[in-house]
Design an enzyme around this catalytic site. Structure first.
Site, PDB file in Angstrom:
ATOM      1  N   SER A 190     -12.919 -21.532 -48.202  1.00 47.15           N
ATOM      2  CA  SER A 190     -13.468 -22.237 -47.045  1.00 47.15           C
ATOM      3  C   SER A 190     -12.640 -21.928 -45.795  1.00 47.15           C
ATOM      4  CB  SER A 190     -13.469 -23.747 -47.316  1.00 47.15           C
ATOM      5  OG  SER A 190     -13.881 -24.450 -46.174  1.00 47.15           O
ATOM      6  N   TRP A 249     -13.423 -18.502 -44.718  1.00 49.44           N
ATOM      7  CA  TRP A 249     -14.783 -18.466 -44.177  1.00 49.44           C
ATOM      8  C   TRP A 249     -14.762 -18.883 -42.703  1.00 49.44           C
ATOM      9  CZ3 TRP A 249     -17.882 -22.117 -41.819  1.00 49.44           C
ATOM     10  CH2 TRP A 249     -19.216 -21.765 -41.630  1.00 49.44           C
ATOM     11  N   HIS A 250     -13.911 -19.873 -42.379  1.00 48.65           N
ATOM     12  CA  HIS A 250     -13.863 -20.344 -40.996  1.00 48.65           C
ATOM     13  C   HIS A 250     -13.337 -19.270 -40.051  1.00 48.65           C
ATOM     14  CE1 HIS A 250     -14.565 -24.354 -42.681  1.00 48.65           C
ATOM     15  NE2 HIS A 250     -14.954 -24.680 -41.470  1.00 48.65           N
ATOM     16  N   GLY A 251     -12.489 -18.396 -40.545  1.00 45.18           N
ATOM     17  CA  GLY A 251     -12.017 -17.330 -39.658  1.00 45.18           C
ATOM     18  C   GLY A 251     -10.940 -16.485 -40.313  1.00 45.18           C
ATOM     19  N   PHE A 268     -17.485 -19.066 -35.962  1.00 42.38           N
ATOM     20  CA  PHE A 268     -17.223 -18.827 -37.384  1.00 42.38           C
ATOM     21  C   PHE A 268     -18.265 -17.893 -37.966  1.00 42.38           C
ATOM     22  CE2 PHE A 268     -15.410 -23.329 -37.156  1.00 42.38           C
ATOM     23  CZ  PHE A 268     -14.213 -22.840 -36.687  1.00 42.38           C
TER      24      PHE A 268
END
Lengths: 89, 495
Positions: free
Chosen positions: B334, B337-339, B495
Site C-alpha cells: 500500500s 502504491w501511494h508513491g 498517486f
C-alpha cells in the site's frame, strides 16, 4: 459431523474468538447476515475460512469464498453440506 | 480538467445533455461516457491515451479468453490442461498490467535505489535515469483491471462481452483521477443495463457533488496554503505549536481533499445513473487501526484485502493464518502504491507493524476475556473507547509526517520542531473567517455522524423543497465567493 454438531462447533468458535458467550444472541436468526449483524468482520471471515478448512480437512476454493456462501449460519452449513456430499459422491 | 475545475461547469452539463437526450440505449450511453472519458483523459495525458486503450484491450481480451476455457463440464484431463492454460493467461495479463505501472511509476525509483545500494557497497554505477510522465490515474486503472482479471479467473464474475461497457468500467471519467476503485461485480452490470434518470438520483448526486466540492475546494484548499505547506516547507523555522498545527492541518487537508473528491465522483456517477462505491466512512471516528482502514479509502483497502491479504492468509504458504506478518506485506505494498519513495514505504511499514501489534494485543485481550467476562465489559467502557480513539488517531496523525514530508530529512526536522527544537516562528496568518468556517464545516461533517447531527440533517430533509433549494443556492453563492477558482490541487491524483 452432522449439521447440528457443526453449528454448535461454529457457535463455540465464535464465542471463543469474538463474542465470549454472546454468539447465539449476536447471531439471532440463522438466516441473518453475519456482516450486517456484526457477528464477523472481514478479518473474522478469513479466520473462519482457515478454521473451517482445518477442522473439516477440506480446501475451500477461492471462487467459493463469497458472501453467498459464508454470510450467515445457514449459508455456511449449506455450503459445508454441499461440499462434503460432493466429496463423498 | 478535473471535477472541481472551472471547465467542469461546461463539460458536465454538455455530457449530461448528450447522455440523457440521446437514445435510451446502453450503447449510446456507454458511447457518450467513453468519448467524454477519453476527452477528460486527453486533457491530462494526450500522448498516453493509446497506452490506456492498449491496457484495457489486454485485460478485456484476457477476460474473454478465460471465459472460453471454463473448468466445469469437461473431463478431468481437459480440466487439468485448461487450469494450466488459464493460469498462464491470467499471469501474463496481470504481469502486462502491472508491468506498465512498474515501468511508468517505479522504474526510476528502483534503478535509483539499486544504484545507491551499489554505490554504498563501493560499486558506483552510472546508468541513464528514466523520466517518464505518469499516465493519469494509472494506479487506479491498473487495480481495477487486475481485480477484474482475478474475479474472472476465479470464476466469481463472468467476463464482459461488451468492449465499450468494459472500457467505461475501467476509465469512467469521475473515477479517473482519484478513484474509487471500481469492482467488477458491482460496477460492470450497471454498464450492461440501460440507465434511467430518477429525481432521487439527481437530488442525491447533486447534494453529494456539492458536499464533496465544499470539502475539497473550501476546506482542503484552504488548509494547504495556510497551515500545511509553510510548515512542511521549512519545519525548523517554526515553534512547536505551529508545527503541530501544520500536522493537524494536513490531517484535515488530506481527508477533505480525498474524501471530498471521492464524494464528487460519487455524485457525478449518480447523475449518470451509475452508483460508484463509497470510499470514506468517517475514518477519524475510528477506535482501532483495523476499523480505521475499513473506513479510509475503502475501495483500495477492500481491494488489498480481497486480492492480497485473504489469498496470503488462507493459502498454503507460510502466511496461512498469520494475520500479523500479512498486514506488514499488505501495507508495504500500500505504501509503495501511494508513491515510489522511501517515505511512503516507511509509512506503509509503520502501519503494517502497528496493525500486527494491535492484532497481538487483540489476541492477548481475548485470553483475558476467556478467563473473566468482566474484561468484555471493560472493553466497552467509555474510558477504554476514548483511550482507543486517542491512540488510533494519534498514531495515524504521527504517520502523516513521513507521508507528507518530501524526504526523510524533512520528516526528522518536523519531529524536531514539534518537540520544540525549531526557531519558534508562528504561522503567518490567523484563521480568519474562511479558516474558521472551513474548520467548522470539517467538525460539523464528523458531528453529523452522531445523534444531534443526524437529527439536524433529518430536520433539513423535511423542509419544503423550495426552502431546501434556496439553501443550496445560497451555499453555491457562498462557495463562489470564497473558493478561488482554478487553484485546486489533488493529493490523491498524484498517486
Amino acid at each position: 459431523m452432522d449439521r447440528g454438531a457443526l453449528r454448535q462447533r461454529i457457535i463455540d468458535w465464535l464465542d471463543d474468538q469474538y463474542h465470549f458467550g454472546e454468539a447465539e444472541q449476536k447471531i439471532g436468526d440463522d438466516d441473518a447476515s453475519f456482516l450486517d449483524r456484526g457477528v464477523l468482520d472481514s478479518l473474522g471471515f478469513v479466520a473462519l475460512i482457515v478454521w473451517l478448512e482445518d477442522l473439516l480437512h477440506l480446501a475451500i476454493d477461492r471462487r467459493n469464498i463469497s458472501r453467498e456462501n459464508f454470510d450467515s449460519m445457514n449459508k455456511i452449513l449449506d455450503y459445508v453440506e454441499r461440499r462434503l456430499a460432493g466429496e463423498r459422491s | 480538467m478535473s471535477l472541481a475545475g472551472l471547465e467542469m461547469v461546461f463539460f458536465l452539463p454538455a455530457v449530461l445533455l448528450l447522455y440523457w437526450a440521446g437514445p435510451r440505449h446502453r450503447h449510446w450511453q456507454n458511447g457518450v461516457l467513453a468519448v467524454a472519458s477519453a476527452l477528460f483523459y486527453f486533457t491530462w495525458s494526450p500522448r498516453l491515451l493509446g497506452l490506456l486503450a492498449a491496457a484495457i484491450g489486454v485485460s478485456f481480451g484476457a477476460g474473454r479468453w478465460l471465459q472460453v476455457l471454463p473448468l466445469e463440464g469437461v473431463s478431468q484431463e481437459e480440466a487439468t490442461v485448461r487450469r494450466r492454460r488459464r493460469r498462464w493467461i491470467v499471469t501474463g495479463a496481470v504481469l502486462a498490467e502491472v508491468g506498465i505501472l512498474g515501468v511508468f511509476k517505479y522504474a526510476g525509483f528502483f534503478t535509483n535505489s539499486l544504484a545507491a545500494i551499489l554505490d554504498a557497497l563501493g560499486l558506483p554505477v552510472s546508468w541513464p535515469v528514466l523520466h517518464l510522465a505518469l499516465p493519469l490515474g494509472i494506479s487506479y486503472t491498473t487495480l481495477i483491471q487486475v481485480g477484474y482479471l482475478l474475479e474472472v479467473y476465479w470464476e466469481r464474475t463472468p467476463a464482459c462481452r461488451d468492449p465499450l461497457a468494459y472500457g467505461v468500467f475501467v476509465a469512467f471519467f469521475p473515477q479517473l483521477i482519484a478513484g474509487p476503485i471500481a469492482r467488477a461485480r458491482e460496477q460492470l452490470p450497471q454498464y450492461l443495463e440501460v440507465r434511467r434518470p430518477t429525481p432521487e438520483a439527481v437530488a442525491t448526486g447533486s447534494r453529494e457533488f456539492l458536499l464533496g466540492f465544499t470539502l475539497k475546494a473550501f476546506v482542503a484548499d484552504w488548509a494547504a496554503p495556510h497551515l500545511v505547506d509553510p510548515v512542511f516547507q521549512s519545519p525548523l523555522a517554526f515553534g512547536a505549536a505551529a508545527a503541530w498545527a501544520g500536522l493537524l492541518g494536513y490531517a484535515v487537508q488530506l481527508f477533505s481533499d480525498f474524501a471530498g473528491y471521492s464524494l464528487m465522483a460519487l455524485g457525478v456517477g449518480r447523475l449518470f445513473g451509475v452508483v460508484l462505491p463509497v470510499n470514506f466512512r468517517h475514518p477519524y471516528l475510528s477506535k482501532s487501526l483495523a476499523e480505521f482502514w475499513r473506513r479510509w479509502h475503502i475501495s483500495l483497502n477492500t481491494w488489498l484485502f480481497d486480492y492480497l491479504f485473504a489469498p496470503l492468509t488462507t493459502g498454503r504458504s507460510w502466511f496461512r493464518g498469520k494475520a500479523g506478518p500479512a498486514f506488514v506485506v499488505v501495507f508495504l505494498v500500500s505504501g509503495l502504491w501511494h508513491g515510489p519513495t522511501w517515505t511512503y514505504v516507511l509509512w506503509g511499514g509503520l502501519h503494517g507493524v502497528a496493525l500486527w501489534v494491535h492484532h497481538a494485543w487483540d489476541e492477548t485481550y481475548k485470553g483475558l476475556c476467556r478467563r473473566d467476562r468482566a474484561w468484555v465489559a471493560r472493553r466497552r467502557s467509555s474510558s477504554y473507547l476514548l483511550a482507543s480513539w486517542v491512540l488510533t488517531q494519534g498514531f495515524f496523525l504521527l504517520t502523516l509526517i513521513p507521508f507528507r514530508a518530501p524526504n526523510l530529512g524533512v520528516a526528522a526536522d518536523l519531529v524536531r520542531a514539534m518537540a520544540g527544537g525549531g526557531s519558534g516562528g508562528t504561522l503567518p496568518e490567523g484563521l480568519g473567517f474562511q479558516g474558521a468556517a472551513a474548520l467548522a464545516f470539517f467538525v460539523a461533517w464528523h458531528v453529523a455522524e452522531f445523534r444531534p447531527g443526524a437529527w439536524a440533517i433529518g430536520w433539513f430533509e423535511r423542509l419544503p423543497a423550495p426552502v431546501r433549494g434556496v439553501a443550496y443556492g445560497l451555499w453555491v453563492v457562498f462557495l463562489a465567493i470564497y473558493v478561488p477558482l482554478g487553484a485546486a490541487t489533488f493529493i490523491y491524483g498524484q498517486f
